[in-house]
Design an enzyme around this catalytic site. Structure first.
Site, short mmCIF file in Angstrom:
data_model
loop_
_atom_site.label_atom_id
_atom_site.label_comp_id
_atom_site.label_asym_id
_atom_site.label_seq_id
_atom_site.Cartn_x
_atom_site.Cartn_y
_atom_site.Cartn_z
N SER A 145 -2.61 -2.55 1.19
CA SER A 145 -1.63 -3.10 0.22
C SER A 145 -2.06 -2.83 -1.23
O SER A 145 -1.76 -3.63 -2.12
CB SER A 145 -1.45 -4.61 0.44
OG SER A 145 -1.21 -4.91 1.78
N GLY B 267 7.73 2.03 1.25
CA GLY B 267 8.66 2.19 0.14
C GLY B 267 8.05 2.64 -1.17
O GLY B 267 8.67 2.48 -2.23
N SER B 268 6.88 3.27 -1.13
CA SER B 268 6.25 3.71 -2.38
C SER B 268 7.08 4.78 -3.08
O SER B 268 7.07 4.85 -4.32
CB SER B 268 4.83 4.22 -2.12
OG SER B 268 4.84 5.25 -1.16
N ALA C 6 3.00 -6.99 -10.89
CA ALA C 6 3.17 -6.80 -9.44
C ALA C 6 1.85 -6.63 -8.69
O ALA C 6 0.84 -6.18 -9.25
CB ALA C 6 4.06 -5.59 -9.18
N GLU D 282 0.63 -6.39 3.89
CA GLU D 282 -0.11 -7.13 4.92
C GLU D 282 0.12 -8.64 4.87
O GLU D 282 -0.16 -9.35 5.83
CB GLU D 282 -1.61 -6.86 4.76
CG GLU D 282 -1.97 -5.41 4.90
CD GLU D 282 -3.33 -5.12 4.32
OE1 GLU D 282 -4.24 -4.79 5.07
OE2 GLU D 282 -3.50 -5.25 3.09
#
Lengths: 202, 779
Positions: free
Chosen positions: B535, B496-497, B732, B737
Site C-alpha cells: 500500500s 488503480g494506480s 493521501a 491492505e
C-alpha cells in the site's frame, strides 16, 4: 495421511504372520502388486500398478522391515516412485496380529505420503480408494489364509480401461456373483410426462 | 463518502473526483493486453521437472531420454546452471537462499530441478516425464514446532542478500531454522502487579493461504543485441532488473524488464518468481524462452505465511490494558523470501492499536520443507490482528464491558506513542470504529434468535505500518497539445494506480480527465521504483508524481512569465493555461509550448524523486522513534448468523472503514476496501492451503475454495475516513491492505457473540464451529 483398520481372518496368528512375510502370497493379495520378491531377510522389492481417480500409477518400490516381533508385530517402510507421473510414495506401516477365537485379529496403521502429482489428488480421494483396496486385500488374504501359501500366479493386467477397481485376481478367487441388470430408471421429467399421458389415457 | 469542494473559478478538482478507472472498458471488453498477450519473438516453450521429495540430496539427474525426444532443444539442470553461475544462482530479497533450479538439495515437493526447452509445450512436458532424478532422502521439517526443535535443518547456513543491509549480522549463522527474530520490549510485563488484574490468553493459528490472482504468472526472456529482454508479470520491475543483472553478472543497462497491467496479484508476483529461471535459461542458451505457470504450479510459487501466535492481554482493576505479550511464529517454507520483513513489520504491531505500557513480543521467521511463503496483502499483519483482536474482545467480555466501547477507550490517538516507540499521526482508529459501529447499529438491540439460526455482532480494529524506507521516481512529459505522459514504474494490478497518478498530475496542472496517460513499467524508460506493494504507491509514488507535476508547473509559469513579460510570481496555472493576473491574459499550454519551441508536437519534461527514511529499530528492544512513514488504520463490524445444526457462518452485513488520509479517488478507495473485505471473508471462513507431509493436497481450483458472489454479505458498505497526512500527496495514503486486516477477528467475535464459543484457529469452517459448540455444550 494416516490410515488404520482391523479385520479378522480364519487362521492362527502364526499362520497369518508367516503369510504376511511370504512374498508370493502378498503379491497375490495386494491389489495391483505386479512384482514382489524378497531380496534378503528384511528387504523386498516390487512394482505396484494401480489407479486412483483415473490416474494410473506404475511405481517400482522397495520395502524394508524395520521392526519384527514374530508372530505379533511387524513394522515396515515402503518407498516407490513413478517417474512418468512425477510422483513418489512412502508408507510407514505397523501391522499387529492377535489371536481372536479360532482366527486372528489383524490391525494395521499406515502413514502414507504421496508427493508430486499424485499427492494433489487429496486425502478424500485417496482415502476412498484405500478403503476399496483394503476390502479387496482382506478378501484375497482371507482366501489365502484358508487355502495356505499361494503359488506364483501369472501377472494380470491391472487398472484396465475404465475399471478403477480392477486388481490382480487371486488364484483361488471364486467367480463374482453376477448381478441382474438393474431396471433402467426413468428420469423425473419422463415420469411426469408418463403420469400426464396416463391421466390423458384415462 | 467524501465530497470535494470546487476550486476557484468553479473548476472541479481532479483529486477527490470519481474518475473512471483507466482501462476499465478494455478489461470489460477483453481488449486489454496482459503480459501473455503482448508480442514476443518465437520462443522455446519451457516445462519444469519438479521435486517429488520434501527434503533430499540430489544424487543424479538423468536427462538422456528427455534430451533425445524429437523437438527438444535443450534440457538444463540445476547443476548445469550452478556450473555456469556458481552461488549467483541463489537469489532472494532477504536471503540469497533460492536457486532458480535446485542443484544440490531439494527443499520442498514441487521445487524446480530441471527445465526442458522445446518447440512446443506438449513436447516439453513429455520430455519432463522422461527425466529421472536419484535422491537421497533427508529428514524433512514439516512444521514450525519441528523446526524449532533444531534437530534437522532446511539450510546449512544463513546467507543474507545484499538487498536488505540490516540482515548482514546473520551471515554465516548455522544450525538454525530461525532465519530472523524480532523482539519488542516495552516496559516490563513481569513487573505488572497481579492484584486485581484480569488476563486472557490463547493460542491462535492462521493457516497458509494462496493468492490466486486470475492471471497466471508468465515470463518471456530473450537475447537481443547482446542484452537481455524480459517481459514478465511482476509488481517489482526495478527489483527484477537488479536481481537478474546480479544473477548473470551484467550491467544494469544490459537488462530490460517490461510488464503490463496485471490481472491481479495480491503479492504473488513480486521478487523472484519465474524471472531468474527464465533469464538464466535465455542467457545460457542464447535463445528466447517462455515460461507460463500452470494453475497448479502457481500454487507452488508462493503462499501467505501460516502463523501461530501464543499471546495474552491483561487489564487492571480499572479496566486499563496494562500488558500484552505475543510469541509469533511465521512458517516461511523453504526460502525466506521477504519473510524477515514480514516478521518484524507485523511483530511490532502484535500488541494491537492500543495504549499498552508493557509489551513483550517475539516474532520469528522459520524455515520448513514447504513451498516458500512470501508477501500477501496485509504483509503478515492479519495473522497478528487475528490474535490481538480476539484477545481484546475476550478481555472486554471478561470485564463485563461492551467490546466496541472497550476498544474505543484504549485505542491510540493522534500524538500517542505506540508500543514500538513511534508516535501516531493520521491514523484515526476511533473514526474508523465509529463509522462501522454506526453503520451496523451496534448500540441498537437485536434479536439473537433461539432456534436453529443464532445472530451475533462483532467488531475488530487493524493497524499496519507502510513499507519504509522506499524510493519512488516520476517523470512527466508534457506534450505540446496539452496532454501528458507519466512515466513511473508502479504497476497497476487492479488497485488503480494508472487512474489516481494522472489525477495527481491533473490536479497540479489543471488538466482534464483522460489527458494524462501512464506508460507501462519498462526499466529502459520508466524510472526506478522500489516496489508496487504494501500500500505504498499512493504515498510514495504519489509524492514523486506530485513533485514532478509541481516542477512542470514551475516550468510553465517561467515560460509564461517570459512570454508575457511579467514576474513568475504573477502567473498561475489554471484550466485554460497559464494566467497572468497583471496582464489579465491567459496563454494555453499548447500556445505556450509552440511559442517556446517553435514547433508542434514538442515535449517538456520534469522529473522528481521521493525517498523516505526510517530509524531502524533497536535490535534489543525493537523500538524506534520512526519505524514507518505512516500508518494504516481500519475497522470492521459484522452481523452474522450461525447455523447451529451445521456450524455454517453466514455474514449478513459487513461494514469496513479505512483511514486513507485523503481519497484521491473515492470510488477506487471504496473498491479497495470492499475487495479486501471479500478476500478477508474467504480467509475467515474457508480459505486454507492444506498440507500433508509437505505436499499441498488442495492446490487446484477444483479443491481450493475462494469467495464467490454467494459469499458476499447482503449489505457491504465501505467507509472512507480522511485524517489527512501532513506529508501525503494532498494528504493521501494507501488503502490496498487496510480492509483485510480485521475481517477474520470481527467475524470470530460475532460467532462468540452468537453462540458463546471462542475459536482461535482459522478458518471458521462449519466443522470447526460445530466442534467448538459441541465441546462447549452449546446445543
Amino acid at each position: 495421511m494416516k490410515f488404520g483398520s482391523s479385520f479378522t481372518v480364519p487362521a492362527a496368528s502364526t499362520t497369518v504372520f508367516d503369510l504376511f512375510l511370504d512374498a508370493p502370497t502378498m503379491r497375490a493379495c495386494i491389489p495391483g502388486c505386479e512384482e514382489l520378491e524378497r531380496t534378503d531377510e528384511t528387504h523386498f522389492r516390487g512394482r505396484l500398478v494401480n489407479t486412483i481417480a483415473h490416474v494410473r500409477f506404475n511405481a517400482a518400490f522397495s520395502a524394508e522391515i524395520v521392526g519384527l516381533d514374530a508372530p505379533h508385530e511387524v513394522r515396515a517402510v515402503l518407498q516407490g516412485e513413478d517417474q512418468r507421473l512425477g510422483s513418489s510414495i512412502k508408507v510407514q506401516a505397523t501391522l499387529t496380529v492377535q489371536p481372536d477365537g479360532d482366527g486372528s485379529l489383524v490391525t494395521y496403521a499406515m502413514e502414507l505420503a504421496l508427493w508430486g502429482k499424485l499427492g494433489r489428488l487429496g486425502e478424500s480421494i485417496v482415502q476412498r480408494r484405500t478403503v476399496e483396496v483394503e476390502r479387496q486385500f482382506v478378501e484375497a488374504f482371507t482366501r489365502a489364509c484358508t487355502a495356505g501359501p499361494v503359488e506364483l500366479p501369472a501377472p494380470v493386467s491391472v487398472g484396465a480401461r475404465g475399471s478403477e477397481g480392477a486388481v490382480s485376481a487371486p488364484p483361488s478367487a471364486p467367480p463374482a456373483p453376477v448381478r441382474s441388470a438393474p431396471e433402467r430408471r426413468m428420469s423425473p421429467l419422463r415420469r411426469l410426462l408418463a403420469w400426464f399421458r396416463g391421466r390423458g389415457a384415462r | 463518502m467524501t465530497e470535494t469542494a470546487l476550486r476557484e473559478g468553479g473548476e472541479e478538482p481532479a483529486v477527490g473526483a470519481r474518475w473512471q478507472r483507466a482501462a476499465a472498458r478494455g478489461k470489460v471488453r477483453g481488449t486489454t493486453k496482459y503480459v501473455a498477450d503482448l508480442p514476443v519473438p518465437p520462443c522455446a516453450q519451457v516445462a519444469v521437472y519438479r521435486s517429488t521429495r520434501p527434503h533430499a540430496r540430489i544424487l543424479a539427474v538423468d536427462v538422456t531420454q528427455a534430451a533425445a525426444l524429437p523437438g527438444v532443444q535443450a534440457v538444463v539442470t540445476g547443476q548445469d546452471l550452478f556450473a555456469l553461475l556458481g552461488e549467483r544462482l541463489l537469489t532472494g530479497p532477504a536471503f540469497a537462499d533460492q536457486p532458480a533450479l535446485a542443484y544440490d538439495r531439494v527443499r520442498y515437493v514441487g521445487e524446480p530441478v530441471a527445465a526442458v526447452l522445446a518447440r512446443d509445450l506438449a513436447t516439453a512436458r513429455a520430455a519432463v516425464d522422461l527425466i529421472a532424478v536419484e535422491y537421497e532422502d533427508l529428514e524433512p521439517v514439516y512444521d514450525v514446532e519441528t523446526a524449532l526443535k533444531g534437530e534437522f535443518f532446511v539450510h546449512d547456513v544463513l546467507r543474507p542478500s545484499s538487498v536488505f543491509g540490516d540482515l548482514s549480522h546473520l551471515r554465516g549463522k548455522r544450525d538454525t531454522n530461525v532465519c530472523y527474530e524480532y523482539n519488542l520490549r516495552t516496559g516490563d510485563v513481569d513487573a505488572v502487579p497481579t492484584d486485581g488484574v484480569t488476563t486472557v490468553s490463547g493460542e491462535f493459528w492462521s493457516p497458509p493461504v494462496a493468492h490466486v490472482p486470475i492471471e497466471l504468472p508468465c515470463t518471456t526472456a530473450w537475447v537481443e543485441d547482446d542484452r537481455l529482454e524480459i517481459l514478465t508479470t511482476t509488481q517489482t520491475p526495478s527489483y527484477v532488473r537488479q536481481a537478474v543483472a546480479d544473477l548473470l553478472d551484467l550491467p544494469l543497462n544490459k537488462v530490460r524488464v517490461r510488464t503490463s497491467v496485471l490481472g491481479g496479484s495480491f503479492g504473488s508476483k513480486m521478487y523472484d518468481r519465474l524471472e531468474p529461471l527464465a533469464a538464466a535459461l535465455a542467457w545460457s542458451q542464447q535463445t528466447a524462452v517462455r515460461l507460463v505457470a500452470t494453475r497448479e504450479e502457481a500454487f507452488l510459487l508462493t503462499t501467505r505465511h501460516g502463523a501461530g501466535v501464543t499471546s495474552s492481554m491483561s487489564a487492571d482493576a480499572d479496566g486499563n490494558i496494562v500488558a500484552a505479550t505475543a510469541d509469533v511464529a511465521y512458517d516461511t517454507g523453504a526460502f525466506a523470501d521477504v519473510g524477515p520483513r514480514i516478521t518484524a513489520k507485523s511483530g511490532m504491531v502484535a500488541a494491537g492499536p492500543y495504549r499498552v505500557e508493557n509489551a513483550w513480543i517475539r516474532s520469528r521467521c522459520i524455515y520448513t520443507n514447504k513451498p516458500s511463503a512470501g508477501p500477501f496483502r496485509g504483509f503478515g499483519v492479519p495473522q497478528v490482528t487475528w490474535s490481538h483482536e480476539s484477545l481484546v474482545d475476550e478481555l472486554a467480555r471478561e470485564l463485563g464491558e461492551d467490546p466496541a466501547e472497550f476498544r474505543r477507550r484504549h485505542l491510540l490517538r493522534e500524538g500517542d506513542e505506540a508500543p514500538m516507540g513511534t508516535v501516531m499521526h493520521s491514523a484515526d482508529f476511533v473514526g474508523c470504529l465509529d463509522a462501522v459501529t454506526d453503520e451496523i447499529g451496534w448500540t441498537t438491540p437485536y434479536e439473537k434468535g433461539e432456534g436453529r439460526w443464532r445472530r451475533g455482532r462483532g467488531v475488530a480494529v487493524g493497524m499496519k505500518a507502510v513499507l519504509t524506507p522506499t524510493i519512488a521516481n516520476a517523470v512527466i512529459q508534457l506534450n505540446q497539445d496539452g496532454s501528458a505522459t507519466l512515466m513511473i514504474s508502479t504497476v497497476d494490478m487492479g488497485q488503480g494506480s494508472d487512474t489516481i497518478m494522472p489525477q495527481i498530475v491533473a490536479e497540479v496542472l489543471h488538466l482534464d480527465e483522460g489527458s494524462v496517460r501512464v506508460v507501462a513499467a519498462d526499466t529502459d524508460t520508466t524510472p526506478y521504483d522500489t516496489i508496487t506493494a504494501g500500500s505504498r504507491s499512493t504515498y510514495h509514488t504519489g509524492n514523486a508524481v506530485r513533485a514532478a507535476a509541481e516542477k512542470m508547473r514551475d516550468k510553465l509559469v517561467d515560460l509564461a512569465a517570459q512570454r508575457l513579460g511579467v514576474a513568475a510570481s504573477d502567473c498561475k496555472v489554471t484550466s485554460g493555461g497559464v494566467m497572468s493576473t497583471t496582464a489579465q491574459e491567459t496563454v494555453s499550454i499548447s500556445d505556450l509550448m509552440h511559442g517556446h519551441f517553435g514547433a508542434r508536437g514538442t515535449t517538456l519534461t520534469a522529473e522528481a524523486n521521493f525517498t523516505t527514511s526510517w530509524q531502524p529499530y533497536d535490535h534489543e528492544t525493537g523500538r524506534s522513534r520512526q519505524v514507518t512513514e505512516h500508518w494504516f488504520a481500519g475497522a470492521v463490524a459484522v452481523e452474522i448468523l450461525v447455523d447451529t445444526m451445521t456450524g455454517r457462518v453466514k455474514v449478513e452485513q459487513l461494514a469496513v472503514a479505512g483511514d486513507v488520509g485523503r481519497a484521491i479517488n473515492p470510488t477506487l478507495v471504496e473498491q479497495q476496501l470492499t475487495g479486501a473485505a471479500i478476500m478477508g471473508i474467504g480467509h475467515a471462513l474457508f480459505d486454507e492451503l492444506v498440507f500433508d507431509q509437505g505436499q499441498i493436497v488442495n492446490g487446484t481450483l477444483l479443491d481450493y475454495q475462494l469467495p464467490s458472489v454467494r459469499d458476499v454479505p447482503a449489505k457491504l458498505t465501505a467507509h472512507v475516513i480522511e485524517s489527512a497526512h501532513r506529508t501525503g500527496p494532498f494528504g493521501a495514503k494507501g488503502v490496498g491492505e487496510t480492509g483485510i486486516l480485521a475481517i477474520a477477528p470481527a467475524i470470530a467475535n460475532a460467532v462468540r457473540d452468537a453462540v458463546g464459543v471462542r475459536i482461535t484457529r482459522l478458518p471458521l469452517s462449519p466443522e470447526r464451529v460445530l466442534e467448538a459448540m459441541t465441546e462447549a455444550g452449546v446445543s
